[in-house]
Scaffold this active site. Structure first.
Site, PDB file in Angstrom:
ATOM      1  N   ASP A  41      -8.335  -5.558  -6.102  1.00  0.00           N
ATOM      2  CA  ASP A  41      -8.042  -4.551  -4.961  1.00  0.00           C
ATOM      3  C   ASP A  41      -8.692  -3.581  -6.608  1.00  0.00           C
ATOM      4  O   ASP A  41      -8.047  -3.415  -7.677  1.00  0.00           O
ATOM      5  CB  ASP A  41      -6.600  -4.391  -4.739  1.00  0.00           C
ATOM      6  CG  ASP A  41      -6.108  -3.672  -4.146  1.00  0.00           C
ATOM      7  OD1 ASP A  41      -7.132  -2.208  -3.709  1.00  0.00           O
ATOM      8  OD2 ASP A  41      -5.272  -2.871  -4.025  1.00  0.00           O
ATOM      9  N   SER A  99       0.789  -1.471   0.283  1.00  0.00           N
ATOM     10  CA  SER A  99       0.105  -0.203  -0.008  1.00  0.00           C
ATOM     11  C   SER A  99       0.549   1.226  -0.387  1.00  0.00           C
ATOM     12  O   SER A  99       1.976   1.470  -0.683  1.00  0.00           O
ATOM     13  CB  SER A  99      -1.288   0.216   1.238  1.00  0.00           C
ATOM     14  OG  SER A  99      -2.163   1.011   0.887  1.00  0.00           O
ATOM     15  N   HIS A 153      -6.431  -6.248  -1.339  1.00  0.00           N
ATOM     16  CA  HIS A 153      -6.019  -4.989  -1.400  1.00  0.00           C
ATOM     17  C   HIS A 153      -4.738  -5.741  -0.315  1.00  0.00           C
ATOM     18  O   HIS A 153      -2.713  -5.283  -0.427  1.00  0.00           O
ATOM     19  CB  HIS A 153      -5.997  -3.729  -1.137  1.00  0.00           C
ATOM     20  CG  HIS A 153      -4.788  -2.771  -0.768  1.00  0.00           C
ATOM     21  ND1 HIS A 153      -4.224  -2.309  -2.090  1.00  0.00           N
ATOM     22  CD2 HIS A 153      -4.058  -2.476   0.443  1.00  0.00           C
ATOM     23  CE1 HIS A 153      -3.957  -0.598  -1.583  1.00  0.00           C
ATOM     24  NE2 HIS A 153      -3.592  -1.387  -0.016  1.00  0.00           N
TER      25      HIS A 153
END
Length: 497
Positions: free
Chosen positions: A421, A186, A474
């Site tokens: 994601d 991320s 994710h």
């Protein structure tokens, strides 16, 4: 409470042909950082675990907290991997508890009890020694007595994490010869390359201890505003979430650039698309959002049915569609990340409600006094929460130049994406990896785990690899733990994935 004492370590220094014994202080002896037991776990640790603080000098100093799980296979030879969660402002205990740590956490069987810990068969410590670091200062158990130190940016965070590593390897000199890698996901798409760049500069400058740095990996990481920002619309179309007509209209009105609103007409079609996607789980489009009557009440301004922790937020906004346990665990809302001050999840929560948030097990466990004592977390660090409010400035710009410089300098890179994601869609990541212009040495093909196709991979020159994980969201290792351990271990061992 963490225990500290001054310990002298020794090394040999040769000056003008004479040999001298050089003594230098270490902040805490590794044996004092040893984790001997953990509340909630009954059994024998599969390897040694250490945790505690590395202190960065300053007025006042900054105390960075780590948890170190030694490899269960061959600690003398296996790589050492630094793991960083994103946010910015989120604790790397996220990765420890919910993704690839040594334990799986089961909810307590009775109210008020501690979670029950079981050994995780797909822990990344099966094949590598993993450092879970709370960074920057102010995150997780990392703290300073002066909270004005909780002002950070990309470049400062990279510099301080580099200092942490230098001091950490002084405390654990037996690992300096091991191959060293950085990994994260991320917003760590920013943390990882900026830190790698600082490490390489340190190596070239001869800063000791010399870190045996080999490369890095990034999962569903933000990278570049243009590529990340233009990824959502093609992703949504390819996944069947918007119609052909919507996609074609957006292509014409926005001229393929969905990052900047180039006209009112472009803005209107993008708004229309976002409204269609609004109630999907952006962190995994296959997962439910856990909408409920309580969530509808929040949308209508009625918070009487919500837990007290939600009421205290004083929010009356529309419920935000996220999956369980997702509280700032990812880049908030959607990529891209822009230059300047970045709003944190707690700040965003003043405007929106996350009714399906459930980080209960990690929060209960890490705020238990016995657990904190076992892992040497100082009381001065305050209550642990998954993510905190920081004044954080994105000041490193696009990561593309970082990736180019590092790969051209001989460092290995693996960029991986959970292909469901919608927060940082693989379409943008695939586009920027192609934009580097490297020769394809292994064309797009499936890779397998447990005899099944687990995703797809494309390998480039300069030891640069892009990989997708089929059906993952994710936080890839949480969704696909077996597959994640497979690609992680094969890549580290330089085996074909």
């Amino acid at each position: 409470m963490a225990m500290h004492k001054l310990v002298l370590s020794q090394s040999l220094m040769i000056i003008s042909g004479c040999v001298f014994l050089q003594l230098y202080p270490l902040e805490a002896a590794p044996e004092l950082s040893l984790v001997r037991s953990l509340p909630g776990f009954e059994g024998t640790f599969p390897s040694k675990h250490y945790s505690g603080y590395v202190t960065l000098e300053g007025i006042p100093p900054k105390n960075l907290f780590y948890y170190f799980a030694v490899s269960e296979k061959d600690p003398v030879r296996d790589p050492v991997v630094l793991w960083l969660n994103g946010g910015p402002g989120c604790s790397s205990f996220d990765g420890f508890v919910y993704e690839h740590g040594p334990f799986n956490f089961e909810a307590a069987k009775e109210e008020g009890g501690l979670p029950v810990l079981h050994l995780n068969p797909y822990s990344w410590s099966k094949v590598a020694s993993i450092i879970y670091l709370d960074s920057p200062v102010g995150v997780g158990f990392s703290y300073s007595v002066n909270t004005s130190n909780y002002v950070n940016g990309d470049l400062q965070t990279a510099a301080e994490t580099h200092l942490f590593l230098l001091k950490w390897f002084e405390q654990f000199p037996e690992f300096t010869a091991n191959p060293f890698y950085i990994a994260g996901e991320s917003y760590a798409g920013i943390y990882v390359p900026t830190l790698a760049s600082d490490i390489v500069k340190g190596i070239k400058a001869g800063i000791k201890p010399i870190i045996n740095f080999k490369g890095y990996m990034v999962g569903n990481g933000v990278c570049d505003p243009e590529f990340d920002g233009s990824a959502l619309v093609p992703f949504a179309h390819g996944m069947g979430l918007i119609s052909d007509n919507m996609f074609k209209e957006a292509e014409v009105l926005c001229k393929g650039n969905y990052h900047k609103f180039i006209s009112i007409d472009c803005q209107q079609i993008l708004y229309k698309i976002f409204m269609v996607l609004d109630e999907l789980n952006i962190y995994d489009i296959l997962e439910p959002c856990f909408h409920s009557r309580e969530a509808d009440d929040v949308a209508n301004g009625n918070t009487t049915l919500l837990p007290q922790s939600f009421k205290q937020l004083g929010s009356t906004g529309r419920p935000l569609a996220v999956r369980k346990r997702m509280f700032g665990r990812a880049w908030p809302f959607r990529a891209p990340v822009e230059d300047g001050i970045i709003p944190s999840w707690p700040q965003l929560m003043r405007k929106v409600i996350v009714p399906c948030m459930d980080d209960v097990q990690a929060t209960i466990w890490l705020n238990n006094d016995a657990v904190r004592e076992a892992i040497h977390a100082n009381p001065e660090s305050g209550n642990w929460s998954l993510c905190v409010s920081l004044l954080y400035i994105h000041d490193a710009g696009s990561m593309i130049s970082y990736h180019k410089n590092l790969t051209s300098s001989g460092y290995r890179v693996l960029i991986y994406s959970g292909d469901h994601d919608m927060c940082v869609p693989f379409t943008g990541t695939q586009a920027w990896t192609q934009s580097l212009g490297y020769e394809v040495v292994d064309e797009w093909r499936p890779w397998k785990s447990n005899g099944q196709i687990a995703g797809f991979i494309q390998e480039y020159s300069n030891d640069f690899t892009f990989l997708t994980v089929k059906g993952a969201g994710h936080t890839v290792p949480e969704y696909k733990p077996r597959e994640s351990l497979d690609f992680f271990s094969r890549w580290l061992e330089r085996k074909q994935i």
